[in-house]
Design a protein around this motif. Structure first.
Motif, PDB file in Angstrom:
ATOM      1  N   HIS A 108       1.080 -13.458 -17.231  1.00  0.00           N
ATOM      2  CA  HIS A 108       1.818 -12.337 -16.633  1.00  0.00           C
ATOM      3  C   HIS A 108       3.271 -12.323 -17.106  1.00  0.00           C
ATOM      4  N   VAL A 109       3.866 -13.498 -17.272  1.00  0.00           N
ATOM      5  CA  VAL A 109       5.231 -13.565 -17.805  1.00  0.00           C
ATOM      6  C   VAL A 109       5.249 -12.996 -19.226  1.00  0.00           C
ATOM      7  N   ALA A 110       4.244 -13.356 -20.035  1.00  0.00           N
ATOM      8  CA  ALA A 110       4.159 -12.836 -21.407  1.00  0.00           C
ATOM      9  C   ALA A 110       3.999 -11.320 -21.399  1.00  0.00           C
ATOM     10  N   PHE A 111       3.174 -10.813 -20.479  1.00  0.00           N
ATOM     11  CA  PHE A 111       3.018  -9.357 -20.356  1.00  0.00           C
ATOM     12  C   PHE A 111       4.350  -8.712 -20.014  1.00  0.00           C
ATOM     13  N   ARG A 112       5.049  -9.259 -18.991  1.00  0.00           N
ATOM     14  CA  ARG A 112       6.334  -8.670 -18.578  1.00  0.00           C
ATOM     15  C   ARG A 112       7.362  -8.754 -19.694  1.00  0.00           C
ATOM     16  N   ASP A 113       7.359  -9.852 -20.455  1.00  0.00           N
ATOM     17  CA  ASP A 113       8.278  -9.968 -21.584  1.00  0.00           C
ATOM     18  C   ASP A 113       7.982  -8.915 -22.645  1.00  0.00           C
ATOM     19  N   SER A 114       6.702  -8.655 -22.898  1.00  0.00           N
ATOM     20  CA  SER A 114       6.322  -7.659 -23.911  1.00  0.00           C
ATOM     21  C   SER A 114       6.635  -6.241 -23.446  1.00  0.00           C
ATOM     22  N   ALA A 115       6.395  -5.961 -22.180  1.00  0.00           N
ATOM     23  CA  ALA A 115       6.625  -4.604 -21.667  1.00  0.00           C
ATOM     24  C   ALA A 115       8.103  -4.331 -21.427  1.00  0.00           C
ATOM     25  N   GLY A 116       8.869  -5.356 -21.088  1.00  0.00           N
ATOM     26  CA  GLY A 116      10.313  -5.218 -20.919  1.00  0.00           C
ATOM     27  C   GLY A 116      10.699  -4.127 -19.939  1.00  0.00           C
ATOM     28  N   VAL A 117      11.605  -3.238 -20.391  1.00  0.00           N
ATOM     29  CA  VAL A 117      12.140  -2.205 -19.510  1.00  0.00           C
ATOM     30  C   VAL A 117      11.122  -1.111 -19.201  1.00  0.00           C
ATOM     31  N   GLN A 118       9.964  -1.151 -19.853  1.00  0.00           N
ATOM     32  CA  GLN A 118       8.920  -0.165 -19.533  1.00  0.00           C
ATOM     33  C   GLN A 118       8.352  -0.400 -18.132  1.00  0.00           C
ATOM     34  N   ILE A 119       8.483  -1.628 -17.608  1.00  0.00           N
ATOM     35  CA  ILE A 119       8.001  -1.905 -16.251  1.00  0.00           C
ATOM     36  C   ILE A 119       9.044  -1.393 -15.272  1.00  0.00           C
ATOM     37  N   ILE A 120       8.638  -0.468 -14.431  1.00  0.00           N
ATOM     38  CA  ILE A 120       9.569   0.071 -13.432  1.00  0.00           C
ATOM     39  C   ILE A 120       9.157  -0.318 -12.019  1.00  0.00           C
ATOM     40  N   GLY A 121       8.088  -1.094 -11.887  1.00  0.00           N
ATOM     41  CA  GLY A 121       7.659  -1.586 -10.587  1.00  0.00           C
ATOM     42  C   GLY A 121       6.408  -2.425 -10.716  1.00  0.00           C
ATOM     43  N   GLY A 122       6.117  -3.171  -9.667  1.00  0.00           N
ATOM     44  CA  GLY A 122       4.899  -3.948  -9.656  1.00  0.00           C
ATOM     45  C   GLY A 122       4.993  -5.111  -8.700  1.00  0.00           C
ATOM     46  N   HIS A 123       3.849  -5.463  -8.151  1.00  0.00           N
ATOM     47  CA  HIS A 123       3.781  -6.591  -7.232  1.00  0.00           C
ATOM     48  C   HIS A 123       2.366  -7.126  -7.198  1.00  0.00           C
ATOM     49  N   GLU A 124       2.257  -8.413  -6.893  1.00  0.00           N
ATOM     50  CA  GLU A 124       0.974  -8.987  -6.545  1.00  0.00           C
ATOM     51  C   GLU A 124       0.762  -8.704  -5.063  1.00  0.00           C
ATOM     52  N   LEU A 125      -0.450  -8.383  -4.685  1.00  0.00           N
ATOM     53  CA  LEU A 125      -0.759  -8.089  -3.289  1.00  0.00           C
ATOM     54  C   LEU A 125      -1.383  -9.306  -2.614  1.00  0.00           C
ATOM     55  N   VAL A 126      -1.139  -9.439  -1.315  1.00  0.00           N
ATOM     56  CA  VAL A 126      -1.806 -10.469  -0.527  1.00  0.00           C
ATOM     57  C   VAL A 126      -3.299 -10.157  -0.543  1.00  0.00           C
ATOM     58  N   SER A 127      -4.119 -11.173  -0.432  1.00  0.00           N
ATOM     59  CA  SER A 127      -5.568 -11.033  -0.530  1.00  0.00           C
ATOM     60  C   SER A 127      -6.107  -9.906   0.370  1.00  0.00           C
ATOM     61  N   SER A 128      -7.099  -9.181  -0.124  1.00  0.00           N
ATOM     62  CA  SER A 128      -7.614  -7.984   0.558  1.00  0.00           C
ATOM     63  C   SER A 128      -8.160  -8.212   1.965  1.00  0.00           C
ATOM     64  N   PRO A 129      -8.699  -9.386   2.337  1.00  0.00           N
ATOM     65  CA  PRO A 129      -9.188  -9.528   3.712  1.00  0.00           C
ATOM     66  C   PRO A 129      -8.110  -9.339   4.782  1.00  0.00           C
ATOM     67  N   VAL A 130      -6.833  -9.438   4.451  1.00  0.00           N
ATOM     68  CA  VAL A 130      -5.767  -9.232   5.444  1.00  0.00           C
ATOM     69  C   VAL A 130      -5.312  -7.777   5.499  1.00  0.00           C
ATOM     70  N   ALA A 131      -5.956  -6.907   4.739  1.00  0.00           N
ATOM     71  CA  ALA A 131      -5.568  -5.493   4.736  1.00  0.00           C
ATOM     72  C   ALA A 131      -5.882  -4.841   6.083  1.00  0.00           C
ATOM     73  N   THR A 132      -5.154  -3.799   6.393  1.00  0.00           N
ATOM     74  CA  THR A 132      -5.416  -2.952   7.551  1.00  0.00           C
ATOM     75  C   THR A 132      -5.664  -1.546   7.022  1.00  0.00           C
ATOM     76  N   SER A 133      -6.765  -0.947   7.415  1.00  0.00           N
ATOM     77  CA  SER A 133      -7.126   0.388   6.926  1.00  0.00           C
ATOM     78  C   SER A 133      -7.054   1.403   8.054  1.00  0.00           C
ATOM     79  N   LEU A 134      -6.631   2.595   7.748  1.00  0.00           N
ATOM     80  CA  LEU A 134      -6.545   3.693   8.707  1.00  0.00           C
ATOM     81  C   LEU A 134      -7.464   4.819   8.267  1.00  0.00           C
ATOM     82  N   ARG A 135      -8.123   5.398   9.242  1.00  0.00           N
ATOM     83  CA  ARG A 135      -9.002   6.537   8.974  1.00  0.00           C
ATOM     84  C   ARG A 135      -9.067   7.357  10.260  1.00  0.00           C
TER      85      ARG A 135
END
Length: 118
Positions: free
Chosen positions: A30-57
């Motif tokens: 991921h560091v290599a990806f971010r280094d290659s993409a450089g300023v093209q990355i304008i956002g991003g995050h790793e998410l906490v595992s999906s079982p802790v998600a809360t869904s609304l409907r």
């Protein structure tokens, strides 16, 4: 420049069972990806595992209901994302090909163009 969302999907159990060495290699990719993409990355995050998600409907009456867990019942859940600016899809595909999830057997990367509303 257009904006593209890279959605990283995979099996949370597989990610959580990585050895420290596998985790370090994964992070380094991921560091290599971010280094290659450089300023093209304008956002991003790793998410906490999906079982802790809360869904609304909303039900038919319009009342909002909360449920624990991800919105969809699937083994492959959203694990993170990057938001990039790029000239075209070919440029994004070239960069996204650097992400380790592309080559892991339990995961993959989805590229979605972002609609801009003025």
């Amino acid at each position: 420049m257009a904006k593209y969302m890279l959605l990283i999907y995979g099996d949370a159990e597989q990610w959580e069972s990585m050895t420290p060495e596998q985790g370090a290699a994964h992070d380094a990719a991921h560091v290599a990806f971010r280094d290659s993409a450089g300023v093209q990355i304008i956002g991003g995050h790793e998410l906490v595992s999906s079982p802790v998600a809360t869904s609304l409907r909303a039900d038919a009456a319009g009342d909002v209901m909360l449920t624990d867990g991800p919105f969809l019942e699937t083994k492959e859940a959203l694990g993170g994302y990057y938001l990039l600016e790029a000239d075209d899809l070919d440029q994004v595909v070239k960069l996204a090909s650097l992400l380790p999830e592309v080559r892991a057997g339990h995961s993959g990367v989805e590229i979605r163009p972002v609609l801009e509303h003025e």
